[in-house]
Motif scaffolding. Structure first.
Motif, PDB file in Angstrom:
ATOM      1  N   ILE A  60       0.816  -1.216   0.000  1.00 38.24           N
ATOM      2  CA  ILE A  60       0.000   0.000   0.000  1.00 38.24           C
ATOM      3  C   ILE A  60       0.853   1.271   0.000  1.00 38.24           C
ATOM      4  N   PRO A  61       1.894   1.395   0.855  1.00 39.67           N
ATOM      5  CA  PRO A  61       2.695   2.623   0.803  1.00 39.67           C
ATOM      6  C   PRO A  61       3.414   2.851  -0.527  1.00 39.67           C
ATOM      7  N   ILE A  62       3.876   1.783  -1.146  1.00 36.56           N
ATOM      8  CA  ILE A  62       4.549   1.939  -2.445  1.00 36.56           C
ATOM      9  C   ILE A  62       3.551   2.389  -3.503  1.00 36.56           C
ATOM     10  N   THR A  63       2.359   1.805  -3.483  1.00 35.10           N
ATOM     11  CA  THR A  63       1.321   2.200  -4.423  1.00 35.10           C
ATOM     12  C   THR A  63       0.913   3.657  -4.216  1.00 35.10           C
ATOM     13  N   MET A  64       0.742   4.044  -2.971  1.00 37.09           N
ATOM     14  CA  MET A  64       0.355   5.418  -2.680  1.00 37.09           C
ATOM     15  C   MET A  64       1.460   6.408  -3.035  1.00 37.09           C
ATOM     16  N   PHE A  65       2.708   5.993  -2.875  1.00 40.61           N
ATOM     17  CA  PHE A  65       3.825   6.870  -3.241  1.00 40.61           C
ATOM     18  C   PHE A  65       3.763   7.219  -4.720  1.00 40.61           C
ATOM     19  N   PHE A  66       3.580   6.211  -5.555  1.00 40.57           N
ATOM     20  CA  PHE A  66       3.530   6.478  -6.991  1.00 40.57           C
ATOM     21  C   PHE A  66       2.229   7.157  -7.393  1.00 40.57           C
ATOM     22  N   LEU A  67       1.144   6.816  -6.732  1.00 44.48           N
ATOM     23  CA  LEU A  67      -0.140   7.431  -7.053  1.00 44.48           C
ATOM     24  C   LEU A  67      -0.162   8.902  -6.665  1.00 44.48           C
ATOM     25  N   VAL A  68       0.305   9.213  -5.470  1.00 40.90           N
ATOM     26  CA  VAL A  68       0.333  10.609  -5.018  1.00 40.90           C
ATOM     27  C   VAL A  68       1.342  11.422  -5.824  1.00 40.90           C
ATOM     28  N   SER A  69       2.383  10.786  -6.300  1.00 37.50           N
ATOM     29  CA  SER A  69       3.349  11.496  -7.141  1.00 37.50           C
ATOM     30  C   SER A  69       2.831  11.693  -8.566  1.00 37.50           C
ATOM     31  N   PHE A  70       1.976  10.795  -9.031  1.00 33.16           N
ATOM     32  CA  PHE A  70       1.503  10.844 -10.411  1.00 33.16           C
ATOM     33  C   PHE A  70       0.309  11.785 -10.595  1.00 33.16           C
ATOM     34  N   ILE A  71      -0.627  11.776  -9.667  1.00 30.29           N
ATOM     35  CA  ILE A  71      -1.863  12.548  -9.829  1.00 30.29           C
ATOM     36  C   ILE A  71      -1.607  14.050  -9.959  1.00 30.29           C
ATOM     37  N   PRO A  72      -0.802  14.668  -9.083  1.00 33.99           N
ATOM     38  CA  PRO A  72      -0.586  16.119  -9.270  1.00 33.99           C
ATOM     39  C   PRO A  72       0.155  16.468 -10.552  1.00 33.99           C
ATOM     40  N   VAL A  74      -0.250  15.115 -13.377  1.00 33.40           N
ATOM     41  CA  VAL A  74      -1.206  15.077 -14.477  1.00 33.40           C
ATOM     42  C   VAL A  74      -2.230  16.204 -14.340  1.00 33.40           C
ATOM     43  N   ALA A  75      -2.729  16.421 -13.120  1.00 29.84           N
ATOM     44  CA  ALA A  75      -3.784  17.411 -12.905  1.00 29.84           C
ATOM     45  C   ALA A  75      -3.260  18.848 -13.003  1.00 29.84           C
ATOM     46  N   GLU A  76      -2.177  19.125 -12.297  1.00 23.78           N
ATOM     47  CA  GLU A  76      -1.613  20.474 -12.297  1.00 23.78           C
ATOM     48  C   GLU A  76      -0.094  20.387 -12.395  1.00 23.78           C
ATOM     49  N   PRO A  77       0.448  20.327 -13.579  1.00 25.60           N
ATOM     50  CA  PRO A  77       1.887  20.122 -13.720  1.00 25.60           C
ATOM     51  C   PRO A  77       2.740  21.272 -13.201  1.00 25.60           C
ATOM     52  N   PHE A  78       2.231  22.491 -13.184  1.00 20.43           N
ATOM     53  CA  PHE A  78       3.038  23.613 -12.728  1.00 20.43           C
ATOM     54  C   PHE A  78       3.165  23.662 -11.208  1.00 20.43           C
ATOM     55  N   GLN A  79       2.286  22.961 -10.486  1.00 17.38           N
ATOM     56  CA  GLN A  79       2.425  22.882  -9.038  1.00 17.38           C
ATOM     57  C   GLN A  79       3.684  22.106  -8.658  1.00 17.38           C
ATOM     58  N   ILE A  80       4.031  21.093  -9.436  1.00 17.34           N
ATOM     59  CA  ILE A  80       5.236  20.320  -9.173  1.00 17.34           C
ATOM     60  C   ILE A  80       6.468  21.203  -9.346  1.00 17.34           C
ATOM     61  N   VAL A  81       6.454  22.053 -10.346  1.00 12.23           N
ATOM     62  CA  VAL A  81       7.578  22.972 -10.564  1.00 12.23           C
ATOM     63  C   VAL A  81       7.705  23.929  -9.387  1.00 12.23           C
ATOM     64  N   ARG A  82       6.598  24.398  -8.869  1.00  4.58           N
ATOM     65  CA  ARG A  82       6.612  25.303  -7.719  1.00  4.58           C
ATOM     66  C   ARG A  82       7.183  24.619  -6.493  1.00  4.58           C
ATOM     67  N   VAL A  83       6.772  23.390  -6.237  1.00 10.46           N
ATOM     68  CA  VAL A  83       7.271  22.658  -5.072  1.00 10.46           C
ATOM     69  C   VAL A  83       8.754  22.352  -5.222  1.00 10.46           C
ATOM     70  N   LEU A  84       9.169  21.944  -6.406  1.00  8.96           N
ATOM     71  CA  LEU A  84      10.584  21.637  -6.614  1.00  8.96           C
ATOM     72  C   LEU A  84      11.459  22.878  -6.500  1.00  8.96           C
ATOM     73  N   SER A  85      10.970  24.010  -6.990  1.00  8.52           N
ATOM     74  CA  SER A  85      11.767  25.241  -6.840  1.00  8.52           C
ATOM     75  C   SER A  85      11.811  25.682  -5.387  1.00  8.52           C
ATOM     76  N   TRP A  86      10.745  25.431  -4.633  1.00 10.37           N
ATOM     77  CA  TRP A  86      10.758  25.756  -3.205  1.00 10.37           C
ATOM     78  C   TRP A  86      11.741  24.859  -2.469  1.00 10.37           C
ATOM     79  N   LEU A  87      11.766  23.570  -2.800  1.00 14.26           N
ATOM     80  CA  LEU A  87      12.687  22.643  -2.149  1.00 14.26           C
ATOM     81  C   LEU A  87      14.132  22.988  -2.497  1.00 14.26           C
ATOM     82  N   LYS A  88      14.360  23.472  -3.703  1.00 17.09           N
ATOM     83  CA  LYS A  88      15.725  23.840  -4.100  1.00 17.09           C
ATOM     84  C   LYS A  88      16.225  25.026  -3.281  1.00 17.09           C
ATOM     85  N   ASN A  89      15.324  25.926  -2.923  1.00 15.14           N
ATOM     86  CA  ASN A  89      15.717  27.127  -2.191  1.00 15.14           C
ATOM     87  C   ASN A  89      15.867  26.888  -0.686  1.00 15.14           C
ATOM     88  N   LEU A  90      15.596  25.691  -0.217  1.00 16.55           N
ATOM     89  CA  LEU A  90      15.789  25.412   1.210  1.00 16.55           C
ATOM     90  C   LEU A  90      17.233  25.414   1.469  1.00 16.55           C
TER      91      LEU A  90
END
Length: 90
Positions: A60-72, A74-90
């Motif tokens: 279940i955790p492995i499935t949820m990891f890929f599912l939670v990573s895949f859904i955003p 597909v739904a909102e691809p620019f949100q991933i860019v925002r999160v990754l740029s925020w993580l880079k600035n930490l």
């Protein structure tokens, strides 16, 4: 024990990520903690596989990891860019 802890952290991660998504501002620290819990549950599930523990809870955790990573992505691809740029600035 590993699969149950991994499932616990997966549930916490999904709750935190969904709460961060539905809040108006999309709290970034909530997303960070949610992704950290999700990654921790993924690592714990891999540990359960390596120890050859019985049961299907370790899947279940492995499935949820890929599912939670895949859904955003597909739904909102620019949100991933925002999160990754925020993580880079930490």
């Amino acid at each position: 024990m590993w699969p149950k802890l991994a499932l616990f952290f997966t549930v916490i991660a999904v709750l935190l990520l969904s709460l961060a998504y539905f809040l108006a501002h999309g709290l970034e620290w909530l997303m960070f903690v949610g992704f950290a819990c999700l990654l921790l549950s993924f690592v714990m599930s891999i540990g359960a596989f390596l120890k050859k523990e019985q049961g299907f809870l370790k899947l279940i955790p492995i499935t949820m990891f890929f599912l939670v990573s895949f859904i955003p992505s597909v739904a909102e691809p620019f949100q991933i860019v925002r999160v990754l740029s925020w993580l880079k600035n930490l």
